[in-house]
Scaffold this motif. Structure first.
Motif, mmCIF file in Angstrom:
data_model
loop_
_atom_site.group_PDB
_atom_site.id
_atom_site.type_symbol
_atom_site.label_atom_id
_atom_site.label_comp_id
_atom_site.label_asym_id
_atom_site.label_seq_id
_atom_site.Cartn_x
_atom_site.Cartn_y
_atom_site.Cartn_z
ATOM 1 N N ASP A 1 38.340 36.227 55.729
ATOM 2 C CA ASP A 1 37.795 37.585 55.830
ATOM 3 C C ASP A 1 38.863 38.624 55.519
ATOM 4 O O ASP A 1 38.636 39.581 54.767
ATOM 5 C CB ASP A 1 37.237 37.842 57.234
ATOM 6 N N LYS A 2 40.034 38.453 56.139
ATOM 7 C CA LYS A 2 41.112 39.425 55.953
ATOM 8 C C LYS A 2 41.555 39.479 54.501
ATOM 9 O O LYS A 2 41.818 40.556 53.961
ATOM 10 C CB LYS A 2 42.292 39.073 56.859
ATOM 11 N N ARG A 3 41.640 38.314 53.874
ATOM 12 C CA ARG A 3 42.043 38.280 52.468
ATOM 13 C C ARG A 3 40.995 38.971 51.602
ATOM 14 O O ARG A 3 41.337 39.724 50.677
ATOM 15 C CB ARG A 3 42.233 36.825 52.025
ATOM 16 N N LEU A 4 39.723 38.752 51.891
ATOM 17 C CA LEU A 4 38.662 39.394 51.123
ATOM 18 C C LEU A 4 38.712 40.908 51.291
ATOM 19 O O LEU A 4 38.496 41.657 50.331
ATOM 20 C CB LEU A 4 37.297 38.858 51.558
ATOM 21 N N VAL A 5 38.993 41.358 52.511
ATOM 22 C CA VAL A 5 39.081 42.800 52.744
ATOM 23 C C VAL A 5 40.240 43.398 51.949
ATOM 24 O O VAL A 5 40.127 44.489 51.382
ATOM 25 C CB VAL A 5 39.243 43.105 54.249
ATOM 26 N N GLU A 6 41.369 42.693 51.898
ATOM 27 C CA GLU A 6 42.508 43.181 51.124
ATOM 28 C C GLU A 6 42.149 43.339 49.647
ATOM 29 O O GLU A 6 42.460 44.352 49.020
ATOM 30 C CB GLU A 6 43.687 42.212 51.273
ATOM 31 N N ILE A 7 41.492 42.326 49.096
ATOM 32 C CA ILE A 7 41.077 42.395 47.691
ATOM 33 C C ILE A 7 40.071 43.522 47.497
ATOM 34 O O ILE A 7 40.150 44.307 46.547
ATOM 35 C CB ILE A 7 40.473 41.052 47.236
ATOM 36 N N GLN B 1 28.663 46.821 50.935
ATOM 37 C CA GLN B 1 29.388 45.648 50.480
ATOM 38 C C GLN B 1 30.240 45.036 51.595
ATOM 39 O O GLN B 1 30.332 43.814 51.717
ATOM 40 C CB GLN B 1 30.270 46.006 49.278
ATOM 41 N N LEU B 2 30.856 45.888 52.411
ATOM 42 C CA LEU B 2 31.635 45.348 53.516
ATOM 43 C C LEU B 2 30.736 44.687 54.551
ATOM 44 O O LEU B 2 31.124 43.721 55.203
ATOM 45 C CB LEU B 2 32.467 46.455 54.168
ATOM 46 N N ALA B 3 29.538 45.222 54.726
ATOM 47 C CA ALA B 3 28.584 44.581 55.633
ATOM 48 C C ALA B 3 28.262 43.176 55.144
ATOM 49 O O ALA B 3 28.116 42.238 55.927
ATOM 50 C CB ALA B 3 27.311 45.415 55.730
ATOM 51 N N SER B 4 28.188 43.026 53.826
ATOM 52 C CA SER B 4 27.937 41.712 53.252
ATOM 53 C C SER B 4 29.123 40.782 53.481
ATOM 54 O O SER B 4 28.959 39.599 53.782
ATOM 55 C CB SER B 4 27.661 41.835 51.752
ATOM 56 N N LEU B 5 30.326 41.319 53.374
ATOM 57 C CA LEU B 5 31.524 40.507 53.542
ATOM 58 C C LEU B 5 31.769 40.125 54.997
ATOM 59 O O LEU B 5 32.120 38.995 55.307
ATOM 60 C CB LEU B 5 32.755 41.254 53.016
#
Length: 518
Positions: free
Chosen positions: A294-300, A190-194
């Motif tokens: 990107d950073k906001r998505l990682v936080e969520i 999932q992180l690879a997708s993000l």
């Protein structure tokens, strides 16, 4: 005068950070228009990004460029080129065929009467309409600035929308994972997708949750729960043993501040937990510099990771409890009937055959959990009959056969899928492929695949081991008997699979021998 040649001292030129460019497509059949436009906007900078010009001299070229570039911010589009409406056709192509709703379309025409502004604005999805005569350098600058701001805002909204979809998808996938082994795979995927991928990944949590629990330590310490790349096979090791230097400092900072720490090559995300001190998601080898989105998505995502992890642990605890209860019942059966490790071997053989015939992981898990209860109905058989060494009479055989239906009656009223599956196996694992089994005379694929697998494996293991009424058979004799019963007692396709994997079956027997009787 000296003939010595002196070189000026080299001054290292400072290279500014590359912030990218805004792509501007100029579509006009007059080369002078291209030259003047580029000259007028030559020193243009917006948000630290310069303009990158692309030229097309007719409608056909313009359409092709839109297919080749999906990131054109602005198009300065002439209306009249090879035909009186060539530019309008390009605008229609961009919106309705290329499905590009982001590029800002500015129509420029030297012949306004050919395409009246009111009609064009109403009938075509364009963003501005200008006469070439009114577009001074300053007005051109103003128009492009306005268009770029609009493009920027639209793309930010779109990136947020895509990011939200990915977060929803990632959360759904993570919450569907019930296996600790697959947990880190789900995170990485999932992180690879993000983010576009990464090389190494580690999920760090308190020792109480490690797959290899560590005794007598400070539970506030973090340990590798699982990992990928460099951190694969490092489970159970302390954070300080696997990560060092600036990366370790970043991990400690993220844990202390309960935040996301991001560097060019790695990131550390804090994952809040209700039951533990908290966890860290560490990733290195990032493919690109992360944006604010990107950073906001990682936080969520990091928060969802922890919720999913707690969910995995809860499911594992429930499954382990179910398995232990059923295994203990199975052990009680083994002890009572003197069958050694028969049930343990049957479980492992059933799981092996299930995987070889393509059952899903959930089906294999269900089969492995349910099969220990396949002979629970034996409690109904009097011990004098059960332990009889001589041939059974017809009435005694009838009593023995009743154990299948009795086992079904004991389990069938449960609302739990696992127990209902166990009830089915208890009843039908003595049914024959040719319909001559018991208790209901089912045949062929009318018999559930779980029951067919159990029937074959149960018989194979019973023949390979001694009982009070028989000696253990050698492998060759068992194989010959199984072949003879192919298509009669046993599912022929399952017999083929068992024989193809006979070495693995025998290894299960070798690894789980019955205890020696003193």
């Amino acid at each position: 005068m000296s003939d010595e040649i002196l070189f000026a001292e080299d001054i290292e030129e400072e290279i500014g950070e590359d912030h990218g460019t805004w792509k501007v497509l100029i579509v006009d059949d007059e080369p002078e228009v291209h030259a003047v436009t580029k000259l007028a906007l030559s020193d243009f900078v917006f948000q630290e990004k310069r303009l990158e010009f692309i030229s097309a001299y007719n409608g056909k070229q313009a359409k092709q460029l839109f297919l080749e570039h999906n990131d054109i911010a602005v198009v300065l589009l002439d209306v009249v080129m090879e035909t009186d409406d060539a530019g309008l056709k390009v605008a229609d192509f961009v919106r309705n065929e290329a499905m590009n709703n982001f590029t800002r379309i500015i129509l420029r025409t030297g012949q306004p009467g050919q395409a009246p502004e009111r009609d064009v604005i109403i009938n075509y999805d364009i963003n501005d309409y200008k006469s070439k005569t009114e577009l001074t350098a300053q007005k051109l600058f103003t128009v492009v600035i306005a268009a770029l701001r609009s493009y920027r805002d639209i793309t930010v909204i779109e990136e947020n929308r895509i990011g939200l979809e990915k977060i929803i998808s990632a959360s759904a996938d993570l919450f569907s994972i019930h296996s600790l082994e697959h947990f880190i795979d789900g995170i990485v995927q999932q992180l690879a997708s993000l983010l576009g991928g990464s090389k190494d990944c580690a999920y760090l949590t308190s020792a109480v949750a490690c797959p290899r629990p560590i005794e007598n330590i400070d539970s506030s310490q973090l340990f590798v729960f699982t990992g990928k790349g460099e951190y694969q096979h490092r489970e159970g090791e302390r954070l300080e043993e696997v990560i060092s230097g600036k990366q370790l400092e970043s991990c400690q900072k993220a844990l202390q501040n309960k935040s996301l720490v991001y560097e060019d090559e790695y990131l550390v995300a804090y994952c809040k937990s209700k039951s533990m001190r908290g966890s860290l998601l560490y990733m290195s080898g990032l493919p690109r510099k992360l944006t604010k989105i990107d950073k906001r998505l990682v936080e969520i995502f990091a928060q969802n990771v922890q919720i999913a992890f707690d969910n995995v642990l809860l499911n594992k605890d429930i499954e382990d409890t179910q398995r232990e209860i059923i295994e203990r019942i199975g052990q009680a059966l083994e002890y009572h009937f003197g069958e050694g490790k028969h049930i343990l071997r049957v479980v492992k053989m059933c799981e092996l055959l299930g995987s070889k015939i393509g059952l899903s992981e959930d089906e294999i898990k269900m089969l492995g959990l349910a099969v220990p209860l396949h002979d629970i109905g034996k409690f109904k058989i009097p011990e004098v009959i059960l332990n009889k060494a001589d041939k059974l009479s017809d009435s005694e055989r009838k009593v023995v056969q009743n154990h299948a239906e009795f086992g079904y009656l004991v389990l069938k009223n449960s609302k739990r899928p696992l127990i209902r599956t166990a009830a089915l196996i208890a009843r039908d694992h003595h049914e024959y492929w040719n319909g001559k089994g018991y208790p209901r005379g089912k045949y062929g694929e009318e018999i559930h695949i779980f029951c067919r697998i159990t029937a074959l494996v149960d018989a194979y293991d019973a023949l390979r081991h001694s009982r009070n009424y028989k000696e253990a058979w050698p492998l060759e004799k068992v194989v010959e008997n199984i072949k003879q019963q192919k298509g009669l007692q046993f599912d022929p396709s399952l017999v083929d699979v068992l024989l193809e994997n006979i070495d693995a079956i025998e290894q299960i027997i070798a690894d789980n021998p019955d205890p020696l009787v003193e």
